[in-house]
Structure formats: C-alpha cells, structure tokens
Design an enzyme around this catalytic site. Structure first.
Site, short mmCIF file in Angstrom:
data_model
loop_
_atom_site.label_atom_id
_atom_site.label_comp_id
_atom_site.label_asym_id
_atom_site.label_seq_id
_atom_site.Cartn_x
_atom_site.Cartn_y
_atom_site.Cartn_z
N SER A 95 63.08 -14.56 48.84
CA SER A 95 62.78 -15.01 47.44
C SER A 95 63.58 -14.26 46.47
O SER A 95 64.75 -14.16 46.54
CB SER A 95 61.58 -15.17 47.14
OG SER A 95 61.12 -16.08 46.09
N ASP A 217 62.38 -26.51 51.39
CA ASP A 217 61.86 -25.85 50.59
C ASP A 217 62.08 -26.14 49.39
O ASP A 217 63.20 -26.21 48.75
CB ASP A 217 62.73 -24.37 50.89
CG ASP A 217 62.06 -23.13 50.06
OD1 ASP A 217 61.40 -23.45 49.25
OD2 ASP A 217 62.53 -22.03 50.06
N HIS A 245 58.30 -22.17 51.28
CA HIS A 245 59.22 -21.20 50.87
C HIS A 245 59.14 -19.72 51.51
O HIS A 245 59.83 -18.75 51.35
CB HIS A 245 58.92 -20.96 49.35
CG HIS A 245 59.66 -19.89 48.64
ND1 HIS A 245 61.17 -20.08 48.84
CD2 HIS A 245 59.51 -18.94 47.81
CE1 HIS A 245 61.95 -19.25 47.80
NE2 HIS A 245 60.86 -18.35 47.36
#
Lengths: 265, 400
Positions: A95, A217, A245
């Site tokens: 991320s 996602d 995610h």
C-alpha cells in the site's frame, strides 16, 4: 533512541542471509506480514518493523514535519537499513509503503537488490488522464470516518463512554491489539498517504521491481497497478485472484509464491 | 420428561421463549445482522437490517459485498483497518461505520464482526452485527469537537504567552562601549507560561546607562501586564531622575495606583562613566542584592535592601555608589537562582552562587551561562521558578 527501538524492529531467519524487509501499509502494523514473512526465514534474513505512529513504535518519535511527507517515512526505512548495516536489500512494501519503498530505492539505489510493491498507488485521487479511484471529497470523507472511530481508538476515553465492566476489558484489548494506531497520527498519515502524488518518482526506479496486485481492490485498482508497471522500467505485474487491499492476509499463499518466485531468481 | 412446574409470570416467560424460534430470533433481533463470505459477499441478512436500510433482500444476497454498502471514506477505512483486524484477530469490535441506505440516507452504525474458520483454519464466513448508533455518533462528534476546540484554544494561549514573553525580554543586551554585558533568561517548567522575571538595559545619555532586573509576583497575563508597566515606567522615570532610588519611588507610586494586586521586586543599577571611570549606583526594591566581584576578592553583595514595590504605604530605597575598575563585575539575579531547590533538598543559596561567580572570571557571558547551568543542574533541569541573570563587567585587566 535507535531505529531498532523506535520501530520495534524484529529480525528473524538466516543471520547472514540476504535481507528482506517488509514494510506495512496504512491502517495497520507489521503483524500484517505474519502469514507471509515466516516463509522467507529459511533462506533470508527477515526484517519487519512498525512505521512511527503505528503498532508498537515509539509515538514520541513522531515528528509532524519529518512525517509530513512520504519522504520522511522513506528516510526512516533508510535509517533502519543503515543501522542494521543491510546490503542487497529486498524491500517489500504494501500500500502506501510501496511508494515509501520507491522513494527509498530512488534515494539509494545501491542499497537495494529488488523491490516488491504490493497494491501500490502513486496517486489515489483522479487526475487528467489518470484514474486513481478517488476524489478529494472522498479523502475528506475518509478523515470523517477516522474521526468517527477516534473515540473507539482512544483508549483513555473509551472506558468512560459505556461505563460498564465489559468496556474496561475491551479498552485493554484495543490498547494491545494489532493495527493499533495513534488516532491523531492516523489522521495525519491519512493526509500524507491519500493526498500524495508520486507518479513522477516511478521513472527514477532502477531496481528490478515486481508489482503484486489483487484482481479486485477498491483502493488500488488493477489499472493503477498497470500504471505502476508501465512507469517503472522493466517492472513486472502479477495479478492475484484475490479481493481486497491486503492479499498478504486474504491470499497469503499466492502472495508468498509471487514474491518468492521473483526474489528467488 | 415434561417441563418443570412453573407458575405466574415465569410460565408466561417460558411460553414466550418456546415460541421464539431461531428464525424469529434472527430476523427480529434488535440489531442488524448479516453474514458474508470471507471476501464480503452478502449471503444472509436479517429483517432488521432491511427495515433499517430500506434495501431489498434480493438486491443484496449474492449480489453485493458489505463494503459496497459503505460510503467511500468508510470503504477505505474498512479495507485498511477493519478487514486486516478481522483477518488477524478473528474479531473486530465497535467499529464506527455508516451504511448507505436504499434512499441514499446514511445510517451510523457500530459494527461487531467475527470471522469463522473451518477445522483447517481457512476462513469460511464473516458474521456481522450492526447497532444503530445515530444518537451516540452525535454525542461523540460533539465531544470530539469540544476536545478539538479546547486543544486549539490551548495552542492559541501558548502562542500568545510566548509572543508576549518575547516582547518583555530584549533579544540581546545592547552593546555598551567599555562594558561587557550578558543576560540569560529561562522561564519556569516547560516554558509554556509567561513568567514574572524581566530585565532591561537601556541608555539615558552618553556614557549613562540603566540596567534593571526584577521579578513580578505571579505568572500569566496579569504578571505580563505589570512587567510591561515596570519596563516602561522605569525607562521614563530614569530620564527625569538621576538617582535609582528616586526612579524606584516613582515606579512604586505608579504600581500602587495601577489596577492590580501584583507587587514586584527590582534591582536598578545606573552606570555612568566620567573621566574614563565607571561609577555604578545600585538601588534595590525588595530584591536580592547584586554581587560585586573584584579581581582577587570573593564576590559580595552590594547595596542595601529596600522596600517591595507596589505594596506598602511607606517605602524606603537607598542609593549605594561604587566605582568599577577594570575586571570588576556586577551580577544581578532573581530569586529563581538562590531559591532553586532540589526535591526535598536545601536551597541553592547565595554561598553556591558566590562560588560560581568566584570561579568564572572570564567574559560576562561565561559567568552568566555558568550560573544558569549550575542552577539547572542543581534542580535536575526542573526549574520551578523563572531564572534571570544579568552580568555587567568592565573591560580590561586590573591595573598592575
């Protein structure tokens, strides 16, 4: 305070093996890697840590100026690498830490052997000719959402709200739980993360790079993963048959396999 | 085997329980209830959820994920915090979310979820209960807003105090030809509050200067007002009154007429050079007497004690004149120095101060900084009172 204590660094695996550093994403801490990282302990020196403000990090080390940009977080990663004397590092970033990894590798390419970017996004907000997935209003709404959970996170206030015996136990549980984040730092980190724009930095990456991406996602859609692959010279993309995610939690075997196949070459 | 014998209300209660079959318990529960696959696709939902949100069962089951029913901000929160927590802990409790209803309205809910796993530990289902949190959310928002306002107002007060403090203390003492002047100031505690100590160094005429150092009783804005009054009054009075004791007398009258209960202690030194020789006239108003240090001699207090300023109907101030030769120094200080105290320990006292002044015979800055460092070390860096020190030294070595 040194980096080891500041970031609650954990080192496992082969002491003289090639180092593989796992950097967690927004909203959680190094525990996110616990279904993936142990698989590398047979052959690598495995390092996990908490970003300042997350998990068991030293909250007092949070510096609004330093941590007011992703570069500050990248500098933290470089400080860890330096302090542990790591060379030929494989850096795995999830991320927001995918972009932290990019910034670290651009700053000191010689330190890094490979990058693995899990669910990366160089810009979350839509722009001309670019689909990031969110509008600025969406990010404002996220901050509202953080506020809604502010009191739930705030262990000091929590017991006062419900006023029953059960609450006290819950307060303790929240305090000690994974994914613990200081609420005010979480707000600032959300700003830094979701308002960042690192598209221009991607071209600076000279380290072999793998992009790992979930099929579905909502935070980093496949189009964004493809954008990152195309922007980094020679980068490869693996799309996992997983949703959400956090493939390292929802599809740990597939995520481990993708990383292992890339770094084992 | 029959039911145990019961009577009255108990019987009605047990009868109600028997009729409350599991389906009813589920569908008419006082909370919304839904089950999803591990990736969030809704597989079952109760009547309460449908009634609260206006969604139709056929639009949800097998078609929507739970995360799809959330506004964008909550989706990000769900993906980055809620889902990882649930995966790792098997449970997530009291997560504050909003569910977007069929008509676009938003329902604030508190959500508890559990993750069911099969025998191999593979996630099988997520069960989620949601409680209407409309009122609670309103209450929490008000609480949060109040807290933020309080924090902002505290930050503003701190900034105001620090700005005010900067105007009360000169950034650096002026350069006086032939004299070496150094000053140090350290507010009490963490420096968040305006202290009562002040000093000032200013010129009245050629080779005619005034050094003033004082301590206003108390702290905060009102002490700052008196500090400002002290500086301005002393500056004005010094122009009309050559004698420091007369200047203090004027200041005392002004402060007594001022609308404040605060009083103050002051030491005032008038420095005049005639025929190349500095003469210092010292007057004290309820303040510790400054130290005079001459070459080869131990420092000793100079001047006479005088009355507190702004408190008494009858006051007495005395001028003491000394000649300052090369290498002589005057050290002015506030009681934050001599009354510094270790936890349950003794006061720092004038003896230790005189020792430090005796041992540091370099520049004015040298002895000033040495005093500050010694006092801070003595009270383990926890200053309970403000500390101000001004040193005036005459340039040059003593004549042989």
């Amino acid at each position: 305070m040194d980096a080891v204590a500041r970031h609650r660094i954990r080192v496992s695996g082969v002491p003289d093996g090639q180092p593989i550093v796992f950097a967690h994403g927004y909203g959680c801490d190094q525990h996110m890697w616990r279904l993936v990282a142990p698989h590398f302990e047979d052959a690598y020196r495995v390092i996990t840590f908490d970003h300042v403000g997350a998990g068991g990090s030293d909250l007092a080390s949070y510096d609004p100026e330093r941590h007011g940009s992703l570069q500050g977080y990248a500098d933290d990663v470089l400080a860890i690498v330096h302090e542990l004397g790591l060379e030929d590092v494989v850096l795995v970033g999830h991320s927001v830490s995918a972009m932290v990894a990019v910034l670290a590798a651009v700053a000191e390419p010689d330190r890094f052997d490979k990058l693995v970017l899990v669910g990366p996004s160089p810009r979350y907000i839509d722009d001309e000719g670019y689909t990031g997935g969110f509008s600025e209003a969406d990010i404002t709404e996220l901050l509202g959402s953080l506020d809604s959970n502010y009191l739930g996170w705030s262990a000091a206030i929590a017991p006062a709200i419900m006023g029953n015996a059960d609450r006290q136990e819950l307060g303790a549980e929240l305090t000690e739980s994974f994914c613990r984040t200081d609420p005010e730092i979480a707000r600032r980190f959300a700003h830094v993360t979701f308002l960042s724009d690192n598209r221009a930095d991607l071209a600076g990456v000279t380290v072999p790079t793998l992009v790992v991406q979930c099929r579905d996602d909502i935070i980093a859609p496949v189009a964004v993963g493809e954008y990152v692959r195309d922007a980094i010279a020679g980068a490869e993309l693996v799309v996992l048959d997983a949703t959400g995610h956090c493939p390292h939690l929802s599809a740990p075997e597939a995520t481990t396999a993708a990383i292992a196949a890339f770094v084992g070459r | 085997m029959g039911a145990p014998p019961v009577a009255g209300d108990d019987e009605a209660f047990h009868e109600a329980l028997r009729r409350d079959d599991p389906e009813l318990l589920y569908d008419r529960a006082p909370c919304a209830y839904l089950s999803t696959t591990p990736d969030g696709t809704i597989v079952r939902v109760n009547e309460t959820f449908l009634a609260w949100t206006g969604h139709r069962r056929e639009d949800l089951v097998g078609r929507r994920r739970f995360v799809d029913l959330l506004p964008v901000g909550d989706r990000i929160y769900h993906e980055t915090h809620y889902a990882p927590t649930l995966r790792m802990q098997g449970t997530a409790r009291e997560i504050a979310l909003e569910v977007v209803c069929a008509d676009g309205r938003r329902l604030p809910v508190l959500v508890n979820s559990v993750l069911d796993r099969d025998e191999d530990g593979t996630p099988v289902a997520i069960r989620t209960a949601a409680f209407d949190a409309t009122e609670r959310r309103r209450y929490e928002r008000e609480m949060l807003a109040t807290m933020r306002r309080a924090e902002e107002s505290e930050a503003r007060a701190l900034q105001l105090a620090q700005t005010l403090q900067q105007t009360l203390i000169p950034p650096a003492p002026p350069h006086i030809p032939g004299l070496d002047v150094a000053a140090a100031y350290r507010p009490a505690g963490d420096g968040r509050h305006v202290g009562g100590d002040f000093y000032d160094v200013f010129q009245v005429a050629t080779d005619d200067w005034v050094v003033v150092l004082g301590d206003v009783q108390g702290k905060g804005a009102e002490a700052a007002v008196v500090t400002a009054l002290a500086r301005h009054t002393v500056r004005a009075a010094a122009v009309d009154h050559a004698s420091p004791s007369d200047t203090l007398r004027v200041f005392d009258q002004v402060l007594r007429r001022a609308e404040t209960e605060r009083f103050c202690t002051v030491v005032l030194v008038r420095l005049r050079r005639r025929d190349g020789v500095w003469r210092a006239t010292v007057a004290c108003g309820g303040h510790p007497r400054p130290l005079l240090r001459r070459p080869g001699r131990r420092p000793e207090p100079v001047g006479e004690h005088g009355s507190l300023i702004g408190l008494l109907s009858e006051v007495r101030f005395t001028d003491t004149e000394v000649t300052l030769g090369p290498g002589d120094a005057l050290v002015l200080f506030t009681d934050g120095v001599t009354e510094a105290r270790q936890r349950r320990g003794t006061l720092y006292g004038s003896g230790r101060l005189e020792d430090v002044v005796d041992e540091h015979r370099g520049s004015a800055a040298d002895v000033t900084e040495a005093i500050l460092a010694a006092v801070m070390t003595y009270q383990r860096d926890d200053a309970r009172d403000d500390i101000a020190v001004v040193t005036v030294a005459v340039d040059g070595s003593p004549a042989a």
